[in-house]
Design a protein around this motif. Sequence first.
Motif, mmCIF file in Angstrom:
data_model
loop_
_atom_site.group_PDB
_atom_site.id
_atom_site.type_symbol
_atom_site.label_atom_id
_atom_site.label_comp_id
_atom_site.label_asym_id
_atom_site.label_seq_id
_atom_site.Cartn_x
_atom_site.Cartn_y
_atom_site.Cartn_z
ATOM 1 N N ILE A 576 0.833 -1.194 0.000
ATOM 2 C CA ILE A 576 0.000 0.000 0.000
ATOM 3 C C ILE A 576 0.864 1.238 0.000
ATOM 4 C CG2 ILE A 576 -1.686 1.272 1.348
ATOM 5 C CD1 ILE A 576 -3.108 -1.160 1.843
ATOM 6 N N ALA A 577 1.929 1.181 0.761
ATOM 7 C CA ALA A 577 2.834 2.329 0.785
ATOM 8 C C ALA A 577 3.351 2.600 -0.611
ATOM 9 C CB ALA A 577 3.984 2.062 1.740
ATOM 10 N N PHE A 578 3.716 1.520 -1.266
ATOM 11 C CA PHE A 578 4.220 1.683 -2.630
ATOM 12 C C PHE A 578 3.151 2.260 -3.535
ATOM 13 C CE2 PHE A 578 4.691 0.085 -6.929
ATOM 14 C CZ PHE A 578 5.975 0.493 -7.208
ATOM 15 N N TYR A 579 1.964 1.749 -3.379
ATOM 16 C CA TYR A 579 0.848 2.209 -4.196
ATOM 17 C C TYR A 579 0.625 3.704 -3.999
ATOM 18 C CZ TYR A 579 -3.984 2.543 -5.760
ATOM 19 O OH TYR A 579 -5.129 2.904 -6.381
ATOM 20 N N HIS A 580 0.710 4.117 -2.754
ATOM 21 C CA HIS A 580 0.541 5.541 -2.480
ATOM 22 C C HIS A 580 1.612 6.371 -3.147
ATOM 23 C CE1 HIS A 580 -1.870 4.609 1.350
ATOM 24 N NE2 HIS A 580 -2.571 4.528 0.250
ATOM 25 N N LYS A 581 2.814 5.843 -3.067
ATOM 26 C CA LYS A 581 3.912 6.594 -3.659
ATOM 27 C C LYS A 581 3.678 6.762 -5.161
ATOM 28 C CE LYS A 581 7.815 5.234 -1.533
ATOM 29 N NZ LYS A 581 8.993 4.389 -1.537
ATOM 30 N N MET A 582 3.310 5.664 -5.797
ATOM 31 C CA MET A 582 3.042 5.709 -7.225
ATOM 32 C C MET A 582 1.963 6.729 -7.526
ATOM 33 S SD MET A 582 4.498 3.339 -9.209
ATOM 34 C CE MET A 582 3.231 3.171 -10.457
ATOM 35 N N GLU A 583 0.950 6.655 -6.714
ATOM 36 C CA GLU A 583 -0.190 7.505 -6.971
ATOM 37 C C GLU A 583 0.196 8.968 -6.841
ATOM 38 O OE1 GLU A 583 -3.452 7.290 -4.247
ATOM 39 O OE2 GLU A 583 -4.640 6.622 -5.940
ATOM 40 N N MET A 584 0.980 9.221 -5.823
ATOM 41 C CA MET A 584 1.381 10.597 -5.605
ATOM 42 C C MET A 584 2.223 11.090 -6.781
ATOM 43 S SD MET A 584 2.989 12.198 -2.202
ATOM 44 C CE MET A 584 2.596 10.746 -1.332
ATOM 45 N N LYS A 585 3.088 10.203 -7.233
ATOM 46 C CA LYS A 585 3.936 10.593 -8.348
ATOM 47 C C LYS A 585 3.077 10.943 -9.562
ATOM 48 C CE LYS A 585 7.711 7.834 -8.989
ATOM 49 N NZ LYS A 585 8.162 6.683 -9.654
ATOM 50 N N GLN A 586 2.116 10.099 -9.803
ATOM 51 C CA GLN A 586 1.271 10.343 -10.967
ATOM 52 C C GLN A 586 0.467 11.612 -10.803
ATOM 53 O OE1 GLN A 586 -0.837 6.692 -11.221
ATOM 54 N NE2 GLN A 586 0.670 5.775 -12.574
ATOM 55 N N ALA A 587 0.005 11.816 -9.580
ATOM 56 C CA ALA A 587 -0.776 13.022 -9.333
ATOM 57 C C ALA A 587 0.072 14.253 -9.598
ATOM 58 C CB ALA A 587 -1.279 13.015 -7.900
ATOM 59 N N ILE A 588 1.306 14.181 -9.121
ATOM 60 C CA ILE A 588 2.184 15.330 -9.309
ATOM 61 C C ILE A 588 2.484 15.542 -10.781
ATOM 62 C CG2 ILE A 588 4.524 16.134 -8.918
ATOM 63 C CD1 ILE A 588 4.248 14.963 -6.125
ATOM 64 N N GLU A 589 2.722 14.447 -11.450
ATOM 65 C CA GLU A 589 2.959 14.553 -12.888
ATOM 66 C C GLU A 589 1.789 15.236 -13.563
ATOM 67 O OE1 GLU A 589 3.634 10.805 -14.710
ATOM 68 O OE2 GLU A 589 5.637 10.619 -13.874
ATOM 69 N N LEU A 590 0.625 14.852 -13.127
ATOM 70 C CA LEU A 590 -0.568 15.421 -13.723
ATOM 71 C C LEU A 590 -0.637 16.913 -13.493
ATOM 72 C CD1 LEU A 590 -3.722 13.260 -13.288
ATOM 73 C CD2 LEU A 590 -2.922 14.494 -15.281
ATOM 74 N N VAL A 591 -0.397 17.288 -12.244
ATOM 75 C CA VAL A 591 -0.464 18.709 -11.934
ATOM 76 C C VAL A 591 0.591 19.455 -12.724
ATOM 77 C CG1 VAL A 591 -0.215 20.420 -10.140
ATOM 78 C CG2 VAL A 591 -1.369 18.279 -9.643
ATOM 79 N N GLU A 592 1.774 18.849 -12.776
ATOM 80 C CA GLU A 592 2.857 19.521 -13.469
ATOM 81 C C GLU A 592 2.573 19.669 -14.949
ATOM 82 O OE1 GLU A 592 6.229 17.269 -12.447
ATOM 83 O OE2 GLU A 592 6.829 18.640 -10.851
ATOM 84 N N SER A 593 1.939 18.654 -15.498
ATOM 85 C CA SER A 593 1.661 18.735 -16.923
ATOM 86 C C SER A 593 0.631 19.805 -17.209
ATOM 87 C CB SER A 593 1.176 17.387 -17.436
ATOM 88 O OG SER A 593 -0.125 17.164 -16.966
ATOM 89 N N GLY A 594 0.076 20.347 -16.157
ATOM 90 C CA GLY A 594 -0.836 21.451 -16.348
ATOM 91 C C GLY A 594 -2.211 21.001 -16.774
ATOM 92 N N GLY A 595 -2.351 19.724 -16.946
ATOM 93 C CA GLY A 595 -3.669 19.209 -17.242
ATOM 94 C C GLY A 595 -4.190 19.605 -18.606
ATOM 95 N N LEU A 596 -3.331 20.069 -19.448
ATOM 96 C CA LEU A 596 -3.842 20.482 -20.752
ATOM 97 C C LEU A 596 -3.331 19.534 -21.830
ATOM 98 C CD1 LEU A 596 -3.833 24.331 -20.894
ATOM 99 C CD2 LEU A 596 -5.745 22.754 -20.974
ATOM 100 N N GLY A 597 -4.196 18.709 -22.270
ATOM 101 C CA GLY A 597 -3.867 17.864 -23.404
ATOM 102 C C GLY A 597 -2.800 16.831 -23.095
ATOM 103 N N LYS A 598 -1.704 17.281 -22.590
ATOM 104 C CA LYS A 598 -0.575 16.379 -22.399
ATOM 105 C C LYS A 598 -0.873 15.382 -21.291
ATOM 106 C CE LYS A 598 4.039 16.463 -20.765
ATOM 107 N NZ LYS A 598 4.706 17.228 -19.761
ATOM 108 N N ILE A 599 -0.723 14.157 -21.631
ATOM 109 C CA ILE A 599 -0.982 13.146 -20.616
ATOM 110 C C ILE A 599 0.321 12.483 -20.225
ATOM 111 C CG2 ILE A 599 -1.920 10.848 -20.332
ATOM 112 C CD1 ILE A 599 -4.252 12.538 -22.121
#
Lengths: 812, 214
Positions: A576-599
């Motif tokens: 679960i800890a690992f899962y959280h870490k992954m999730e957080m990373k993806q979330a951050i990536e998402l925010v960083e990508s600005g949420g516009l088009g780029k996935i």
Amino acid sequence: MQAKGSPAPPSLRALHFLFMVAALLGLLPLLHSHGQQPNPMLASESPHHYPADISGSESGDVTSAPRDVPQEIRPLANHSSPGHTKDRKAFPVLGIDYTHVRIPFEIALWILLACLMKLGFHVIPSVSSIVPESCLLIVVGLLVGGLIKGVGESPPILKSDIFFLFLLPPIILDAGYFLPLRQFTENLGTILIFAVVGTLWNAFFLGGLMYAVCQLSGTGLEHIGLLANLLFGSIISAVDPVAVLAVFEEIHINELLHILVFGESLLNDAVTVVLYHLFEEYANFDQVTLTDIILGFLSFFVVSLGGVFIGVIYGVIAAFTSRFTSHIRVIEPLFVFLYSYMAYLSAELFHLSGIMALIASGVIMRPYVEANISHKSHTTIKYFLKMWSSVSETLIFIFLGVSTVAGHHYWNWTFVICTLIFCLVARVLGVLGLTWFINKFRIVKLTPKDQFIIAYGGLRGAIAFSLGYLLDQKHFGMRDMFLTAIITVIFFTVFVQGMTIRPLVDLLAVKKKQETKRSINEEIHTQFLDHLLTGIEDICGHYGHHHWKDKLNRFNKKYMKKCLIAGERSKEPQLIAFYHKMEMKQAIELVESGGLGKIPSAISTVSMQNINPKVLPVERMLPALSKDKEEEIRKILRNNLQKTRQRLRSYNRHTLVADPYEEAWNQMLLRRQKARQLEQKMNNYLTVPAHKLDSPTMSRARIGSDPMAYEPKPDSENLPIITIDPASPQSPESVDLVNEALKGESRLPPSPEEDEEGLVMRVKEPSSPGTDDVFTPGAGDSPGNQRIMRCLSDPGPRPDPEEGEPFIPKGQ
Amino acid sequence: MGSSSSVPAEVQELAAKTGFTLEQIEHLHRRFKHISGDQPTIRKESFDRIPDLEFNPIRSKIVRAFFDRRNLRQAQGGLADEINFEDFLTIMSYFRPMEMNMDEEQLDCFRKEKLKFLFHMYDADNDGKISLQEYRKVVEELLSRNPHLEKESARSIADGAMMEAASICVGQMEPDQVYEGITFEDFLKMWQGSDIDTKMHVRFLNMETIAHCH
């Protein structure tokens, strides 16, 4: 004293500025000129006081210990400044007091030089693709040293104290903290054999042969005794972690070889330390008795295990401290650095292996610290470690070059050539012999290619140089010759081997590192396999690697984690800890990508509805919100959003001000969780109505929500929630629909304490609509909340409603 | 069969079949007798005799794998009631380390065998696919040693893993496309890069001392 000597701080600042500009314009010419500058400057201030300083002006540099001269001079300078002004009646608008800032100033200049060099190499990629960075840095060091020498100054020498106390620890801590533990422990036996037996073999083989060479008549080396030769052998035989890291990180070799060579270079420190002190001591004795040898042997265990012990203690203390830092997040990273540094210094205090202590403390503290500290602190730690270690590494190589120019050399052809040849021969023979032995026990055998790379990767570096420099000139008259030979070997290994290893790796087609992103599947499979192997070992009654690892894991879970990790997360299983870490990373990536088009990753093209297997969506009914209702909800939402954004926070130096970035991220996690809940619910009771009874929560939710708002709408086209295709750019409209549908869904009897505890207490229930928008980052920061949030939120970046949300700063 | 396996010819045959050395077979046979309680076959209950297995979160899956006919290289699927020593050895042979003298083809075959074994452990209903339900079950079992855990998090992990698998194996998916489960080909694809052959093995040496202790 310092304060007194600053009659003109503004002018100093101006001077500083001038220097910085000059440094940026052309660092190289300045570097030698800044060595001269003190003299004219000082001379102009008070010509009589400084005859001594002219020679010592350069020596106060980073690398050479500040001589007494500056200390003596400075008070004089301070006196002289007022005296200077007394003649002139006016207040000095601009004055110069270089001695006041010299040492930090020069340190800063050197570091700046190092950083600019690093920057330069990355700007010109064509050079660094052929020649490793370490070589380039040494060349730069040689040039700088030559320049300094060219203008008649004495260039600084890499002082052993500076090296061991300041430059080496960051590199080792970085290595220890981010040690790939799994590979390291799996290959620990091999690494230890290479590190201990291999280094011993190298030292004695080389020392013995060199002694034999020295005894040959006509070489002029007859005066060098056996012990001095052995000492020399022990200095030169150890593979250097700094050099290995610098070269191996660039060639991307596979993990096994990397950890073998790198692990060896780390663990051989204990052997080197012991041999060095041993021979240094013995060289002063007239006779070496058997007891001395036995004591030396004993001291090896004391040095290595003692180092590890100290490291473990500090590691545990650091982990324990980090348990309580949840209120003062800003200083969290510092604990990691300080405790590790303390571990290193404490080990050095007793002449134990500081490197072992650092590695042990880093390895021990990491899992617990990571569970305790905030995500930001973790990032900080990571960046600081990387920054320090890369700057240190750069400085070390530059100073190796500078010291080469600066040092006194005594070139003896026989000695140097023999050293070089025997070094290589010893390494090759050692690796061949040891792998032959090790392969009998290894399941994954080391192939001849592997052996070649291991032998070839045995680079020597600055540790050997510093140890050689530490030798006392009085007892070892041949120190200069030793240093010359050491430098030759270092240069040979770094330049010749370091430059050719990449083509050789390509030529031999040695397996390279695969750039695999750690995926959640991989983690599941790995854990599954671990348990399976443990089970099989148990079944066939063999208590092997997996068995003991399992035991250790259980012990860790039962006791250590409880003591060292605060709150909920101590019970969190690794998966679960690992899962959280992954999730957080993806979330951050998402925010960083600005949420516009780029996935950010390919994952997001698949959503849960593609998967739900057995129940094929035959008929979908959708909650249709009436237009007015939609409008109303939208208004509420918007207001809430604005409120959140407008909330002002006072600045506090001791707490981290939650930035909008984090806020956005928190809200996104929350939103994802909701969208997911919603979707699941929809899938559950909209597609399979008679499949099973709704859970109490759901039925409540259904009752709570306006039943009239739902109309059965078979095969409708406008499926705002379910058909959101993340690959397609979303309109904010559809996003809003999700939220609104969500709101319509979760019309629960609102609970008053939702804001504070609602998230924690009400895990299974859909949280109240208010939480979404009023969610405060402060609350989100506390581990409990974060945990739950992450627990519930959806795994992959999916049709995230946040994409294009108005409040994501970047998205605007 | 247990008692008769002392006949050299038969042991030799077993050795040829499973790739174990005679010595290893002897060790394993001793262990087999210990588990079975000197019976010629092992039943499910026999595994209760191994105390260490008690703590294993995926214990039921491991035990089940021993009785899975697919792993025993038998034609029909389903579960066997009991297995004899030869079957036991067959299962154990999945965990042999690879050998130096294997060529690429053998190695590939060897790797696939191991993965097949793993795959069968996931794919409980033998339909050639790891469905979402089966995956969830696996994750739940992995997490089953943690009493405080809710099923919800296990589910979301499995869901996430499944989505990831779908995106790795299929790539772009239309909204109405359905990914039914991880097939063996997909499973192979996911394991690519992480060398199974270097991980999935157990040492079968030096077992005698421990075997006697029990």
